[in-house]
Design a protein around this motif. Structure first.
Motif, PDB file in Angstrom:
ATOM      1  N   ARG A   8       0.807  -1.227   0.000  1.00 26.07           N
ATOM      2  CA  ARG A   8       0.000   0.000   0.000  1.00 26.07           C
ATOM      3  C   ARG A   8       0.837   1.273   0.000  1.00 26.07           C
ATOM      4  N   LEU A   9       2.149   1.144   0.078  1.00 21.56           N
ATOM      5  CA  LEU A   9       3.022   2.313   0.123  1.00 21.56           C
ATOM      6  C   LEU A   9       2.816   3.221  -1.082  1.00 21.56           C
ATOM      7  N   GLU A  10       2.767   4.521  -0.821  1.00 19.90           N
ATOM      8  CA  GLU A  10       2.667   5.510  -1.895  1.00 19.90           C
ATOM      9  C   GLU A  10       3.955   6.314  -2.035  1.00 19.90           C
ATOM     10  N   ARG A  11       4.699   6.466  -0.953  1.00 25.97           N
ATOM     11  CA  ARG A  11       5.952   7.216  -0.970  1.00 25.97           C
ATOM     12  C   ARG A  11       7.026   6.383  -0.286  1.00 25.97           C
ATOM     13  N   GLU A  29       8.415  -4.947  -7.969  1.00 24.71           N
ATOM     14  CA  GLU A  29       7.377  -4.602  -8.947  1.00 24.71           C
ATOM     15  C   GLU A  29       5.983  -4.642  -8.329  1.00 24.71           C
ATOM     16  N   ARG A  30       5.834  -5.287  -7.196  1.00 21.34           N
ATOM     17  CA  ARG A  30       4.523  -5.389  -6.542  1.00 21.34           C
ATOM     18  C   ARG A  30       4.121  -4.103  -5.816  1.00 21.34           C
ATOM     19  N   LEU A  31       5.025  -3.132  -5.733  1.00 28.06           N
ATOM     20  CA  LEU A  31       4.719  -1.853  -5.084  1.00 28.06           C
ATOM     21  C   LEU A  31       3.994  -0.936  -6.070  1.00 28.06           C
ATOM     22  N   THR A  32       2.888  -1.400  -6.564  1.00 32.95           N
ATOM     23  CA  THR A  32       2.172  -0.718  -7.646  1.00 32.95           C
ATOM     24  C   THR A  32       1.484   0.570  -7.223  1.00 32.95           C
ATOM     25  N   ASN A  33       1.417   0.862  -5.934  1.00 36.25           N
ATOM     26  CA  ASN A  33       0.790   2.105  -5.475  1.00 36.25           C
ATOM     27  C   ASN A  33       1.778   3.244  -5.277  1.00 36.25           C
ATOM     28  N   LEU A  34       3.067   3.001  -5.527  1.00 37.86           N
ATOM     29  CA  LEU A  34       4.060   4.056  -5.346  1.00 37.86           C
ATOM     30  C   LEU A  34       3.814   5.208  -6.310  1.00 37.86           C
ATOM     31  N   VAL A  35       3.773   6.418  -5.772  1.00 38.58           N
ATOM     32  CA  VAL A  35       3.667   7.617  -6.604  1.00 38.58           C
ATOM     33  C   VAL A  35       4.922   8.470  -6.479  1.00 38.58           C
ATOM     34  N   GLU A  36       5.720   8.226  -5.433  1.00 44.48           N
ATOM     35  CA  GLU A  36       6.958   8.990  -5.236  1.00 44.48           C
ATOM     36  C   GLU A  36       8.056   8.068  -4.724  1.00 44.48           C
ATOM     37  N   LEU A  37       9.220   8.150  -5.359  1.00 46.10           N
ATOM     38  CA  LEU A  37      10.349   7.294  -5.001  1.00 46.10           C
ATOM     39  C   LEU A  37      11.623   8.121  -5.000  1.00 46.10           C
ATOM     40  N   ASN A  38      12.335   8.111  -3.878  1.00 46.57           N
ATOM     41  CA  ASN A  38      13.584   8.853  -3.766  1.00 46.57           C
ATOM     42  C   ASN A  38      14.748   7.869  -3.696  1.00 46.57           C
ATOM     43  N   ILE A  51      11.772  -1.066 -11.223  1.00 43.72           N
ATOM     44  CA  ILE A  51      11.248   0.286 -11.054  1.00 43.72           C
ATOM     45  C   ILE A  51      10.541   0.759 -12.317  1.00 43.72           C
ATOM     46  N   LEU A  52      11.065   0.399 -13.465  1.00 38.86           N
ATOM     47  CA  LEU A  52      10.458   0.819 -14.733  1.00 38.86           C
ATOM     48  C   LEU A  52       9.038   0.295 -14.905  1.00 38.86           C
ATOM     49  N   SER A  53       8.695  -0.764 -14.211  1.00 42.42           N
ATOM     50  CA  SER A  53       7.356  -1.340 -14.353  1.00 42.42           C
ATOM     51  C   SER A  53       6.311  -0.644 -13.473  1.00 42.42           C
ATOM     52  N   LEU A  54       6.738   0.253 -12.595  1.00 46.18           N
ATOM     53  CA  LEU A  54       5.815   0.933 -11.677  1.00 46.18           C
ATOM     54  C   LEU A  54       5.167   2.103 -12.398  1.00 46.18           C
ATOM     55  N   ARG A  55       3.921   1.948 -12.798  1.00 53.08           N
ATOM     56  CA  ARG A  55       3.221   2.896 -13.668  1.00 53.08           C
ATOM     57  C   ARG A  55       2.641   4.118 -12.968  1.00 53.08           C
ATOM     58  N   LYS A  56       2.454   4.066 -11.653  1.00 47.84           N
ATOM     59  CA  LYS A  56       1.828   5.193 -10.948  1.00 47.84           C
ATOM     60  C   LYS A  56       2.827   6.245 -10.476  1.00 47.84           C
ATOM     61  N   ILE A  57       4.121   5.968 -10.622  1.00 50.44           N
ATOM     62  CA  ILE A  57       5.115   6.914 -10.130  1.00 50.44           C
ATOM     63  C   ILE A  57       4.980   8.247 -10.856  1.00 50.44           C
ATOM     64  N   GLN A  58       4.838   9.305 -10.074  1.00 55.04           N
ATOM     65  CA  GLN A  58       4.742  10.660 -10.614  1.00 55.04           C
ATOM     66  C   GLN A  58       6.027  11.438 -10.370  1.00 55.04           C
ATOM     67  N   ARG A  59       6.718  11.129  -9.282  1.00 53.53           N
ATOM     68  CA  ARG A  59       7.983  11.792  -8.954  1.00 53.53           C
ATOM     69  C   ARG A  59       9.011  10.738  -8.563  1.00 53.53           C
ATOM     70  N   MET A  60      10.174  10.845  -9.222  1.00 53.52           N
ATOM     71  CA  MET A  60      11.260   9.934  -8.903  1.00 53.52           C
ATOM     72  C   MET A  60      12.547  10.747  -8.858  1.00 53.52           C
ATOM     73  N   GLY A  63      19.039  11.243  -9.267  1.00 52.28           N
ATOM     74  CA  GLY A  63      20.353  11.809  -9.534  1.00 52.28           C
ATOM     75  C   GLY A  63      20.558  12.143 -10.997  1.00 52.28           C
ATOM     76  N   ALA A  64      21.475  13.041 -11.257  1.00 51.12           N
ATOM     77  CA  ALA A  64      21.682  13.593 -12.589  1.00 51.12           C
ATOM     78  C   ALA A  64      22.115  12.551 -13.626  1.00 51.12           C
ATOM     79  N   ALA A  65      22.939  11.593 -13.246  1.00 50.89           N
ATOM     80  CA  ALA A  65      23.448  10.616 -14.216  1.00 50.89           C
ATOM     81  C   ALA A  65      22.324   9.803 -14.836  1.00 50.89           C
ATOM     82  N   ILE A  66      21.347   9.430 -14.048  1.00 52.85           N
ATOM     83  CA  ILE A  66      20.266   8.603 -14.572  1.00 52.85           C
ATOM     84  C   ILE A  66      19.209   9.451 -15.255  1.00 52.85           C
ATOM     85  N   LEU A  67      19.099  10.721 -14.912  1.00 59.31           N
ATOM     86  CA  LEU A  67      18.122  11.577 -15.581  1.00 59.31           C
ATOM     87  C   LEU A  67      18.374  11.629 -17.083  1.00 59.31           C
ATOM     88  N   ILE A  68      19.623  11.558 -17.482  1.00 59.20           N
ATOM     89  CA  ILE A  68      19.941  11.519 -18.913  1.00 59.20           C
ATOM     90  C   ILE A  68      19.307  10.287 -19.536  1.00 59.20           C
TER      91      ILE A  68
END
Length: 80
Positions: A8-11, A29-38, A51-60, A63-68
């Protein structure tokens, strides 16, 4: 295996934990309710598949290297 109460975790804040690319088991991948991940200040070089399979994430925060990498996937709404 993740306990059911975690599903049920969202953040979730995993910042500063020395996580690497292999730190995320398929059960993540079962953390399907995550909307924010730091994930800032870890040892990641790619976005883990689980992590790529988590469709509800709105904010992740990862770090800069992966943002590219995310921008190359078409994820243009990244915040610094």
């Amino acid at each position: 295996m993740l306990p059911n109460m975690l599903l049920r975790l969202e953040r979730l804040d995993f910042s500063c934990n020395s996580l690497n690319d292999q730190s995320f088991p398929p059960s993540f991948e079962r953390l399907t309710n995550l909307v924010e991940l730091n994930l800032n200040n870890n040892l990641l070089t790619v976005v883990p598949k689980a992590i790529l399979s988590l469709r509800k994430i709105q904010r992740m925060y990862i770090g800069a290297a992966i943002l590219i990498f995310l921008n190359n996937l078409g994820c243009t709404n990244t915040e610094g």
